[in-house]
Write a protein that holds these residues in place. Structure first.
Motif, PDB file in Angstrom:
ATOM      1  N   VAL A   1      11.410  50.282  17.780  1.00  0.00           N
ATOM      2  CA  VAL A   1      12.590  50.851  18.567  1.00  0.00           C
ATOM      3  C   VAL A   1      13.154  51.614  17.278  1.00  0.00           C
ATOM      4  O   VAL A   1      13.018  51.770  15.604  1.00  0.00           O
ATOM      5  CB  VAL A   1      13.686  50.545  18.905  1.00  0.00           C
ATOM      6  CG1 VAL A   1      14.953  51.209  19.134  1.00  0.00           C
ATOM      7  CG2 VAL A   1      14.131  49.793  19.927  1.00  0.00           C
TER       8      VAL A   1
ATOM      9  N   GLN B   1      19.863  52.053  16.471  1.00  0.00           N
ATOM     10  CA  GLN B   1      20.449  50.567  16.646  1.00  0.00           C
ATOM     11  C   GLN B   1      20.606  50.707  18.417  1.00  0.00           C
ATOM     12  O   GLN B   1      20.460  52.141  18.748  1.00  0.00           O
ATOM     13  CB  GLN B   1      21.721  50.018  16.462  1.00  0.00           C
ATOM     14  CG  GLN B   1      21.213  49.348  14.765  1.00  0.00           C
ATOM     15  CD  GLN B   1      22.809  48.695  14.356  1.00  0.00           C
ATOM     16  OE1 GLN B   1      22.761  47.777  15.190  1.00  0.00           O
ATOM     17  NE2 GLN B   1      23.623  48.974  13.478  1.00  0.00           N
ATOM     18  N   THR B   2      19.964  50.374  19.173  1.00  0.00           N
ATOM     19  CA  THR B   2      19.440  49.827  20.490  1.00  0.00           C
ATOM     20  C   THR B   2      21.532  49.703  21.165  1.00  0.00           C
ATOM     21  O   THR B   2      22.276  49.457  20.446  1.00  0.00           O
ATOM     22  CB  THR B   2      19.615  49.254  21.384  1.00  0.00           C
ATOM     23  OG1 THR B   2      19.810  48.170  21.019  1.00  0.00           O
ATOM     24  CG2 THR B   2      17.759  49.380  21.004  1.00  0.00           C
TER      25      THR B   2
ATOM     26  N   GLN C   1      11.369  50.158  27.873  1.00  0.00           N
ATOM     27  CA  GLN C   1      11.729  49.005  27.618  1.00  0.00           C
ATOM     28  C   GLN C   1      10.854  47.778  27.562  1.00  0.00           C
ATOM     29  O   GLN C   1      11.342  46.923  26.449  1.00  0.00           O
ATOM     30  CB  GLN C   1      13.421  49.115  28.455  1.00  0.00           C
ATOM     31  CG  GLN C   1      14.252  49.697  28.145  1.00  0.00           C
ATOM     32  CD  GLN C   1      15.120  49.746  29.461  1.00  0.00           C
ATOM     33  OE1 GLN C   1      14.730  49.261  30.327  1.00  0.00           O
ATOM     34  NE2 GLN C   1      17.002  50.439  29.414  1.00  0.00           N
TER      35      GLN C   1
ATOM     36  N   ASP D   1      10.432  45.720  24.625  1.00  0.00           N
ATOM     37  CA  ASP D   1      11.559  43.861  24.567  1.00  0.00           C
ATOM     38  C   ASP D   1      12.336  44.399  24.492  1.00  0.00           C
ATOM     39  O   ASP D   1      13.106  43.225  23.443  1.00  0.00           O
ATOM     40  CB  ASP D   1      10.611  43.063  23.310  1.00  0.00           C
ATOM     41  CG  ASP D   1      10.898  41.433  23.954  1.00  0.00           C
ATOM     42  OD1 ASP D   1      11.341  41.548  24.642  1.00  0.00           O
ATOM     43  OD2 ASP D   1      11.400  40.948  23.036  1.00  0.00           O
ATOM     44  N   SER D   2      13.172  45.228  25.223  1.00  0.00           N
ATOM     45  CA  SER D   2      14.313  45.798  24.666  1.00  0.00           C
ATOM     46  C   SER D   2      15.302  46.437  25.984  1.00  0.00           C
ATOM     47  O   SER D   2      15.236  47.340  26.339  1.00  0.00           O
ATOM     48  CB  SER D   2      14.844  47.194  24.289  1.00  0.00           C
ATOM     49  OG  SER D   2      14.046  46.753  22.866  1.00  0.00           O
TER      50      SER D   2
ATOM     51  N   LYS E   1      17.660  48.138  26.989  1.00  0.00           N
ATOM     52  CA  LYS E   1      18.807  48.782  26.071  1.00  0.00           C
ATOM     53  C   LYS E   1      17.674  50.233  25.692  1.00  0.00           C
ATOM     54  O   LYS E   1      17.193  50.708  26.424  1.00  0.00           O
ATOM     55  CB  LYS E   1      17.985  48.216  24.766  1.00  0.00           C
ATOM     56  CG  LYS E   1      18.702  46.414  24.729  1.00  0.00           C
ATOM     57  CD  LYS E   1      19.779  46.503  24.409  1.00  0.00           C
ATOM     58  CE  LYS E   1      20.596  45.305  24.051  1.00  0.00           C
ATOM     59  NZ  LYS E   1      21.881  44.666  24.004  1.00  0.00           N
TER      60      LYS E   1
ATOM     61  N   THR F   1      18.682  54.421  22.898  1.00  0.00           N
ATOM     62  CA  THR F   1      19.574  54.533  21.771  1.00  0.00           C
ATOM     63  C   THR F   1      19.848  55.802  22.133  1.00  0.00           C
ATOM     64  O   THR F   1      20.831  56.000  20.461  1.00  0.00           O
ATOM     65  CB  THR F   1      18.060  55.416  21.094  1.00  0.00           C
ATOM     66  OG1 THR F   1      17.012  55.191  21.618  1.00  0.00           O
ATOM     67  CG2 THR F   1      16.611  53.591  20.886  1.00  0.00           C
TER      68      THR F   1
END
Length: 486
Positions: A95, A99-100, A262, A266-267, A270, A272
């Motif tokens: 990312v 932070q997400t 995503q 692996d988010s 989420k 940004t």
């Protein structure tokens, strides 16, 4: 009678009228040129900002990146032991910049008063390492080789003497940026700063499809084209379109659907950045304050905030136009008004016998004053026409020459807001430590408001000059004229 006398006096005093009109024209022309150049600077800055965050975006909502040493995971690359000369490759998707935030933040922002639309995006950096290991070869020393022909072998330990030669590792590190876009809402976000020049853009149904749009410059560098594939972390994405940035660098090298981005990082669920369009461009500060108050832990950055980070000759010229140019035009305009007033007052002094005689013939002081003000007002209008002509010519010359200015927007290395290294700052994701430089051709558009302002200044100049002269004329007495005659 009023207009007949006015016309006759202006003809008789052409030189004096031309001097007064020319002084006013100079000030008015300078105001028009400075205003038009300032407008051109503003449009140039808008063009710079548009290239960074796309059309329609008034502000972004982000969460600042964690401070160094606060548990941020550093990229690690692992390779399996394989046969000699075997090519090995590994990707690391990270990312980028911030932070997400939870995807639900988009809905929260969209419900705030004054928000017309909001859409989320995920900025990623992909580091791809390709290369191979090569095993070295052991070479015996000459002495050890001679011993092998019959003499004692090896050193004191009896082991062969020599060294390993050759071998090693050769790896190429390739970093590129990926932006996950919400394909159901493509009217906001960095992708809108580019045009699809080949193929097509995403379909609204491709929310989780393995498709991609690539930037034209990146496609040329990597020899990519529509219907070919680009591999990201082992997943092959079919290229459906090639986009070309309207100006400067693109916000990202590769665009994929948000859900795919995503998955790569692996988010799940989420993002940004939230890109926000305000319902009223005049209420952006109010909307910003509402978001900051109601959604804690976020940083809201407007296009005006980002404009403060623009440097280069564009920023320097803009500062000069808004400060030095503005005050210079005001100083020249005030001087022109004063000169016009003094010249008018001086002309009245030279016409003491004329005005005194008119008063002796029955003219009231008010009528004499109106006559002087009328002459000064005509002089002001002539100065306005001349000033508008000169100002338009100057603005046209600037546009015709179109001097090139550079605009540089440096990243803050992962801070919050548009300038923090996401697609809104530093030229897009993956450019935290880089600076985006654009060449902008300066124009000087003249608006109707500027023309109306020039007309108002011309009238004001005439009235001020008339006030000086009228005050002087109202103090004249018939006796003064009779003494002059004697």
């Amino acid at each position: 009678m009023f207009f007949t006398y006015l016309r006759r006096e202006l003809r008789r005093r052409r030189k004096a009228a031309l001097v007064v009109a020319s002084g006013l024209a100079l000030g008015i022309a300078l105001v028009i040129i400075v205003s038009s150049v300032s407008s051109g600077m503003s449009k140039a800055q808008d063009k710079v900002l548009q290239s960074l965050y796309g059309l329609g975006t008034d502000m972004t909502v982000t969460k600042a990146a964690a401070a160094p040493g606060s548990g941020t995971e550093r990229p690690r690359f692992e390779f399996d032991a394989k046969d000699d000369d075997a090519t090995q490759s590994t990707d690391r998707v990270m990312v980028q910049g911030f932070q997400t935030l939870a995807s639900t933040t988009v809905d929260k922002v969209g419900k705030q008063d004054g928000v017309a639309d909001a859409v989320g995006g995920l900025s990623l950096t992909v580091m791809k390492v390709d290369g191979q290991f090569k095993r070295g070869e052991f070479k015996q020393s000459p002495e050890d080789g001679a011993a092998a022909q019959g003499g004692p072998r090896g050193g004191a330990s009896g082991q062969p003497q020599g060294e390993v030669q050759g071998g090693g590792a050769s790896f190429d590190v390739n970093s590129f940026t990926v932006y996950g876009t919400d394909v159901t809402q493509q009217d906001l976000g960095p992708l809108t700063s580019s045009k699809i020049t080949k193929g097509r853009t995403f379909k609204a149904t491709e929310t989780d499809a393995e498709v991609a749009v690539v930037d034209a410059a990146y496609a040329k560098e990597k020899k990519l084209a529509v219907d070919k594939t680009v591999t990201i972390s082992g997943t092959k994405y079919t290229i459906v379109g090639v986009s070309t940035a309207d100006s400067g660098d693109a916000a990202a090298n590769v665009y994929v659907p948000l859900k795919q981005a995503q998955t790569l990082a692996d988010s799940k669920d989420k993002i940004t950045t939230v890109y926000v369009k305000a319902a009223d461009s005049q209420a952006i500060d109010t909307v910003k304050a509402a978001i900051q108050k109601n959604i804690t832990g976020t940083t809201v950055t407007t296009s005006a905030d980002l404009a403060d980070t623009v440097s280069g000759s564009l920023s320097t010229a803009s500062d000069l136009a808004s400060s030095v140019g503005k005050w210079l035009s005001i100083a020249v305009l005030v001087a022109a008004f004063l000169v016009a007033g003094l010249l008018t007052s001086s002309a009245v002094s030279r016409r003491v016998r004329e005005f005194g005689t008119l008063k002796a013939l029955g003219w009231k002081s008010g009528r004499v004053t109106r006559q002087v003000v009328g002459e000064a007002l005509v002089n002001g209008l002539m100065g306005g026409v001349l000033g508008i002509a000169v100002g338009l010519a100057g603005a046209y010359a600037v546009t015709a020459i179109s001097p090139t200015l550079t605009a540089q927007l440096g990243s803050s290395g992962g801070g919050g807001g548009m300038g923090g290294g996401g697609p809104m700052g530093g030229g897009g994701p993956g450019r935290q430590t880089a600076a985006k430089t654009l060449d902008i051709a300066l124009t000087a558009p003249v608006s109707l408001t500027t023309i109306l302002t020039a007309v108002a200044l011309a009238v004001a100049g005439g009235l001020i000059a008339g006030a000086f002269g009228g005050w002087r004329a109202s103090r004249l007495r018939p006796a003064d004229a009779l003494r002059r005659v004697a």
